[in-house]
Scaffold this active site. Structure first.
Site, PDB file in Angstrom:
ATOM      1  N   THR A 147      -1.720  16.583  -8.327  1.00 54.34           N
ATOM      2  CA  THR A 147      -2.495  15.338  -8.376  1.00 54.34           C
ATOM      3  C   THR A 147      -2.998  15.211  -9.813  1.00 54.34           C
ATOM      4  O   THR A 147      -3.654  16.124 -10.314  1.00 54.34           O
ATOM      5  CB  THR A 147      -3.691  15.379  -7.401  1.00 54.34           C
ATOM      6  OG1 THR A 147      -3.217  15.702  -6.085  1.00 54.34           O
ATOM      7  CG2 THR A 147      -4.430  14.058  -7.375  1.00 54.34           C
ATOM      8  N   ARG A 162       7.829  11.418  -0.075  1.00 57.82           N
ATOM      9  CA  ARG A 162       7.824  10.595   1.138  1.00 57.82           C
ATOM     10  C   ARG A 162       8.676  11.159   2.261  1.00 57.82           C
ATOM     11  O   ARG A 162       8.341  11.018   3.439  1.00 57.82           O
ATOM     12  CB  ARG A 162       8.317   9.181   0.800  1.00 57.82           C
ATOM     13  CG  ARG A 162       7.465   8.442  -0.194  1.00 57.82           C
ATOM     14  CD  ARG A 162       6.042   8.290   0.276  1.00 57.82           C
ATOM     15  NE  ARG A 162       5.251   7.494  -0.659  1.00 57.82           N
ATOM     16  CZ  ARG A 162       3.928   7.424  -0.613  1.00 57.82           C
ATOM     17  NH1 ARG A 162       3.248   8.095   0.301  1.00 57.82           N
ATOM     18  NH2 ARG A 162       3.276   6.685  -1.476  1.00 57.82           N
ATOM     19  N   LYS A 198       1.858  16.275  -0.406  1.00 60.36           N
ATOM     20  CA  LYS A 198       0.855  15.732  -1.323  1.00 60.36           C
ATOM     21  C   LYS A 198       0.249  16.771  -2.264  1.00 60.36           C
ATOM     22  O   LYS A 198      -0.255  16.398  -3.319  1.00 60.36           O
ATOM     23  CB  LYS A 198      -0.301  15.138  -0.497  1.00 60.36           C
ATOM     24  CG  LYS A 198       0.090  14.000   0.425  1.00 60.36           C
ATOM     25  CD  LYS A 198       0.131  12.704  -0.328  1.00 60.36           C
ATOM     26  CE  LYS A 198       0.204  11.519   0.616  1.00 60.36           C
ATOM     27  NZ  LYS A 198       0.151  10.254  -0.136  1.00 60.36           N
ATOM     28  N   ASP A 221      -8.890  12.923  -0.195  1.00 63.12           N
ATOM     29  CA  ASP A 221      -8.240  11.650  -0.491  1.00 63.12           C
ATOM     30  C   ASP A 221      -8.391  10.716   0.700  1.00 63.12           C
ATOM     31  O   ASP A 221      -8.080  11.093   1.829  1.00 63.12           O
ATOM     32  CB  ASP A 221      -6.750  11.898  -0.791  1.00 63.12           C
ATOM     33  CG  ASP A 221      -6.124  10.697  -1.484  1.00 63.12           C
ATOM     34  OD1 ASP A 221      -6.863   9.848  -2.019  1.00 63.12           O
ATOM     35  OD2 ASP A 221      -4.882  10.613  -1.482  1.00 63.12           O
ATOM     36  N   GLN A 280       6.711  13.951   3.729  1.00 64.44           N
ATOM     37  CA  GLN A 280       5.557  13.378   4.426  1.00 64.44           C
ATOM     38  C   GLN A 280       5.952  12.849   5.807  1.00 64.44           C
ATOM     39  O   GLN A 280       5.242  13.060   6.793  1.00 64.44           O
ATOM     40  CB  GLN A 280       4.978  12.243   3.570  1.00 64.44           C
ATOM     41  CG  GLN A 280       3.721  11.588   4.142  1.00 64.44           C
ATOM     42  CD  GLN A 280       3.201  10.456   3.252  1.00 64.44           C
ATOM     43  OE1 GLN A 280       3.747  10.198   2.171  1.00 64.44           O
ATOM     44  NE2 GLN A 280       2.166   9.787   3.698  1.00 64.44           N
ATOM     45  N   ASP A 339      -1.814  10.316  -7.030  1.00 63.20           N
ATOM     46  CA  ASP A 339      -1.585  11.227  -5.903  1.00 63.20           C
ATOM     47  C   ASP A 339      -0.068  11.281  -5.644  1.00 63.20           C
ATOM     48  O   ASP A 339       0.459  10.576  -4.792  1.00 63.20           O
ATOM     49  CB  ASP A 339      -2.339  10.704  -4.676  1.00 63.20           C
ATOM     50  CG  ASP A 339      -2.133  11.580  -3.453  1.00 63.20           C
ATOM     51  OD1 ASP A 339      -1.918  12.793  -3.626  1.00 63.20           O
ATOM     52  OD2 ASP A 339      -2.188  11.049  -2.326  1.00 63.20           O
ATOM     53  N   GLU A 355       5.781   1.114  -1.055  1.00 64.20           N
ATOM     54  CA  GLU A 355       5.471  -0.286  -0.745  1.00 64.20           C
ATOM     55  C   GLU A 355       6.185  -1.246  -1.692  1.00 64.20           C
ATOM     56  O   GLU A 355       6.697  -2.277  -1.277  1.00 64.20           O
ATOM     57  CB  GLU A 355       3.974  -0.540  -0.924  1.00 64.20           C
ATOM     58  CG  GLU A 355       3.072  -0.015   0.139  1.00 64.20           C
ATOM     59  CD  GLU A 355       1.632  -0.208  -0.310  1.00 64.20           C
ATOM     60  OE1 GLU A 355       1.053  -1.255  -0.026  1.00 64.20           O
ATOM     61  OE2 GLU A 355       1.103   0.698  -0.976  1.00 64.20           O
ATOM     62  N   GLU A 374      -4.483   5.326  -7.681  1.00 66.01           N
ATOM     63  CA  GLU A 374      -5.781   5.462  -7.019  1.00 66.01           C
ATOM     64  C   GLU A 374      -6.913   5.543  -8.042  1.00 66.01           C
ATOM     65  O   GLU A 374      -6.689   5.856  -9.211  1.00 66.01           O
ATOM     66  CB  GLU A 374      -5.812   6.729  -6.149  1.00 66.01           C
ATOM     67  CG  GLU A 374      -4.657   6.800  -5.159  1.00 66.01           C
ATOM     68  CD  GLU A 374      -4.844   7.845  -4.076  1.00 66.01           C
ATOM     69  OE1 GLU A 374      -5.967   8.382  -3.931  1.00 66.01           O
ATOM     70  OE2 GLU A 374      -3.860   8.106  -3.362  1.00 66.01           O
ATOM     71  N   HIS A 419      -2.704  -1.534   1.748  1.00 69.73           N
ATOM     72  CA  HIS A 419      -1.837  -0.355   1.706  1.00 69.73           C
ATOM     73  C   HIS A 419      -1.634   0.211   3.114  1.00 69.73           C
ATOM     74  O   HIS A 419      -0.505   0.497   3.534  1.00 69.73           O
ATOM     75  CB  HIS A 419      -2.445   0.713   0.798  1.00 69.73           C
ATOM     76  CG  HIS A 419      -1.731   2.027   0.822  1.00 69.73           C
ATOM     77  ND1 HIS A 419      -0.453   2.185   0.311  1.00 69.73           N
ATOM     78  CD2 HIS A 419      -2.091   3.241   1.320  1.00 69.73           C
ATOM     79  CE1 HIS A 419      -0.069   3.455   0.480  1.00 69.73           C
ATOM     80  NE2 HIS A 419      -1.041   4.114   1.084  1.00 69.73           N
ATOM     81  N   GLU A 433       1.047   7.454  -6.307  1.00 73.69           N
ATOM     82  CA  GLU A 433       0.077   6.572  -5.661  1.00 73.69           C
ATOM     83  C   GLU A 433      -1.010   6.251  -6.675  1.00 73.69           C
ATOM     84  O   GLU A 433      -1.646   7.154  -7.227  1.00 73.69           O
ATOM     85  CB  GLU A 433      -0.518   7.216  -4.396  1.00 73.69           C
ATOM     86  CG  GLU A 433       0.518   7.329  -3.278  1.00 73.69           C
ATOM     87  CD  GLU A 433      -0.074   7.716  -1.924  1.00 73.69           C
ATOM     88  OE1 GLU A 433      -1.163   8.328  -1.900  1.00 73.69           O
ATOM     89  OE2 GLU A 433       0.571   7.417  -0.905  1.00 73.69           O
TER      90      GLU A 433
HETATM   91 CA    CA Z   1      -3.152   9.140  -1.553  1.00 78.35          CA
END
Ligand code: CA
Length: 434
Positions: A266, A246, A262, A136, A249, A242, A380, A210, A143, A208
């Site tokens: 997925t 948080r 993560k 990834d 993370q 993904d 975000e 993507e 971002h 996420e």
């Molecule tokens: Ca990602």
């Protein structure tokens, strides 16, 4: 077999007899023809229908050059698309043109093909590839800048970012097809920056948005993929979610990057849109300013291009589904805004001699634009929870709650061309296991 057994599907005026293939807002016209897996083998989708390639072979529908090709026959015996992806470009082109002949309006093969068609939605039960390796990236400047400014307010973009496509190795085994429930993961989290940590279900579960691409023909260990040739090593593209914890993370990401925050799941969309179908939507890229550093020669792609794919994320709560409410649009962004292109990501990955293999999945990283409503994750979009969003049932979200369904869609539109879509990438958040 009639003399016109090969039809160019890139012809924008080509139409199909298959139901749903000519809907103006449909994702799968005859110009798309994405591949997936159905009933234990490769399949192609058109409109609302799908055709198992093995069925077409057994019915003797392919041109002789294909049906007598050993590589093609072996590829149809593989339960996923891994064999198909390794075929030479000429064979893939012949297959695609032969399929267009099956489905084209007025095709002499309609009577033979029609009884073989199946419900396309059944394909979502399988991921399209057995993914050996998943990487990834972190290729959106917007971002990276947004997230960096939250975690490192004085130093949002690290000095390497505009020189090297940043990525991390993800986990192939936890890639799941659209529609698979995602269990809220446990992990270590802290209430103050220095700990001590506790272990429990994540409180800050996020998605996420993507775009991912599957590698077609790979490279031998110790060799590279030149950036100018990298596009031709891409088999096709899918939507990727993904899923990210948080709080986990934040505690674990230094010094080696994301790990358990993560790799618990997925999600990928089931139909792989080929690079051939996306050719008309290549746009010059990437967008760089005069202040940006010149990229190193090995990443300087003379054919450099991004793809003009519009991407959308929706959330539907359990209450909304029970009440029959439409899902709420959370953000809309464009893949054309990415700072690093798919070709640069692939060339960089192989630049040290790392061997890429058919079916490897490379994802772009979260796709975000410049505006608030184009931010591709809740971190975000709600600015770390400071600006909650409101769903269609009136409830607020900072991060995902159990029962929330995340729905991603992607499509290409251009004047004079039919819309090419990716279908959907869906997943419902399931409660943590006790
Ligand atoms: Ca990602």
């Amino acid at each position: 077999m009639s003399g016109n057994a090969l039809v160019d599907p890139s012809n924008p005026s080509l139409r199909s007899w298959v139901s749903g293939a000519s809907d103006a807002d449909g994702d799968f016209p005859i110009q798309n023809l994405p591949y997936g897996t159905l009933d234990g083998g490769p399949a192609v989708r058109i409109g609302n229908r799908a055709l198992c390639l093995r069925d077409a072979l057994d019915a003797g529908l392919f041109v002789k050059k294909l049906s007598s090709n050993d590589d093609f026959l072996m590829a149809l015996d593989v339960a996923w698309l891994n064999g198909l992806a390794e075929l030479e470009p000429e064979q893939l082109k012949m297959l695609r043109w032969n399929l267009a002949h099956f489905f084209a309006e007025g095709s002499p093969l309609r009577k033979q093909v029609e009884p073989l068609l199946r419900d396309a939605d059944a394909a979502a039960e399988d991921a399209p590839f057995v993914v050996g390796d998943y990487t990834d990236f972190y290729a959106s400047l917007h971002h990276a800048t947004n997230v960096g400014s939250m975690f490192r307010p004085t130093n949002p973009l690290l000095p390497n970012w505009k020189h090297v496509p940043i990525g991390y190795h993800g986990r192939g085994s936890s890639i799941v097809p659209s529609g698979t429930g995602v269990t809220r993961p446990h992990g270590q989290t802290v209430t103050s920056d220095d700990g001590p940590p506790s272990f429990g279900p994540t409180k800050l579960l996020d998605y996420e948005l993507e775009v991912g691409f599957f590698v077609g023909r790979g490279n031998e260990l110790g060799t590279t993929i030149p950036v100018a040739d990298a596009w031709n090593h891409i088999f096709g593209f899918v939507l990727v979610n993904d899923w990210s914890a948080r709080d986990v993370q934040k505690w674990e990401y230094q010094p080696l990057g994301p790990f358990l925050a993560k790799n618990f799941a997925t999600t990928v969309s089931p139909w792989v849109v080929t690079r051939e179908a996306l050719e008309p939507y290549r746009v010059p890229g990437p967008p760089r300013t005069v202040d940006d550093p010149k990229v190193l020669a090995y990443l300087d792609d003379p054919n450099g291009c991004n793809l003009d794919v519009t991407l959308e994320v929706f959330i539907s709560s359990a209450t909304m589904r029970a009440q029959g409410l439409a899902s709420t649009l959370i953000s809309r962004a464009s893949f054309r805004d990415m700072f690093w292109t798919p070709a640069q990501m692939l060339a960089h990955h192989a630049s040290n001699g790392c061997n890429m293999q058919a079916g490897d999945l490379l994802a772009s990283g979260t796709v975000s634009g410049t505006t608030k409503d184009s931010r591709g994750c809740l971190l975000e979009r709600t600015w770390r929870g400071a600006e909650p969003i409101t769903l269609g049932d009136g409830s607020e979200r900072k991060f995902l709650l159990d029962g929330d369904e995340v729905i991603m869609r992607g499509y290409c539109v251009k004047a004079g061309l039919p819309r090419i879509g990716f279908g959907e990438c869906r997943g419902i958040v399931l409660p943590a296991k006790s």
